[in-house]
Design an enzyme around this catalytic site. Structure first.
Site, short mmCIF file in Angstrom:
data_model
loop_
_atom_site.label_atom_id
_atom_site.label_comp_id
_atom_site.label_asym_id
_atom_site.label_seq_id
_atom_site.Cartn_x
_atom_site.Cartn_y
_atom_site.Cartn_z
CG HIS A 49 -1.98 -0.99 1.22
ND1 HIS A 49 -3.07 -0.92 2.05
CD2 HIS A 49 -2.16 -2.11 0.47
CE1 HIS A 49 -3.88 -1.94 1.82
NE2 HIS A 49 -3.34 -2.68 0.86
CD GLU A 51 -1.93 4.17 3.20
OE1 GLU A 51 -3.12 4.41 3.49
OE2 GLU A 51 -1.61 3.35 2.32
CB CYS A 79 -6.63 -0.33 5.41
SG CYS A 79 -4.93 -0.93 5.19
CB CYS A 82 -2.00 1.63 6.19
SG CYS A 82 -1.71 0.83 4.58
#
Length: 148
Positions: A49, A51, A79, A82
């Site tokens: 992801h 992040e 999420c 993360c």
């Protein structure tokens, strides 16, 4: 605004590659330490992801994995995975654009960053350039629906 604009540029790069358009920037003292964009398809990695990739780059550039005093700018509310990375990296602040009403973990569905049971809490600033951040997601998913 400048750093969220850079995160949006990363999101555009993700969209151009067919990835969900999320971009992230780690900043400390007005210096960009790390950049990331969603690359789960490209890297065949469910943890890739925006992040996480930005945090990895920022941590690798310093003396250790803790990013105390740094801020993360991300186009979409993170999420749970993360937010766990954000807490573990000891980031001081999270600044995000669009809410994620289905999987967000920074105040919409969950509130991991401010959970008093954890050993670190994060200052959270939502809705930074919110309309632009939501718009890129709408355009991406509209194109996916129309293509398929």
């Amino acid at each position: 605004m400048e750093f969220m604009a850079q995160a949006l540029t990363e999101a555009e790069r993700a969209m151009a590659a067919g990835e969900v358009p999320v971009g992230a920037i780690v900043v400390a003292e007005d210096t960009v330490l790390g950049r990331g964009r969603n690359r789960t398809i490209e890297l065949r990695d469910p943890t890739a992801h925006a992040e996480v990739l930005a945090i990895r780059e920022a941590a690798g550039a310093g003396d250790g994995y803790r990013l105390e005093g740094a801020s993360l700018y991300v186009t979409l509310e993170p999420c749970v995975m993360c937010m766990g990375a954000i807490v573990n990296a000891r980031l001081a602040a999270l600044k995000f654009g669009a809410w994620d009403e289905k999987a967000g973990a920074a105040g919409s569905v969950y509130d991991v960053g401010r959970d008093g049971r954890l050993n670190h809490r994060i200052e959270i600033y939502p809705r930074i350039m919110a309309e632009a951040c939501a718009d890129i997601l709408r355009r991406f998913f509209r194109a996916k629906r129309n293509a398929g």
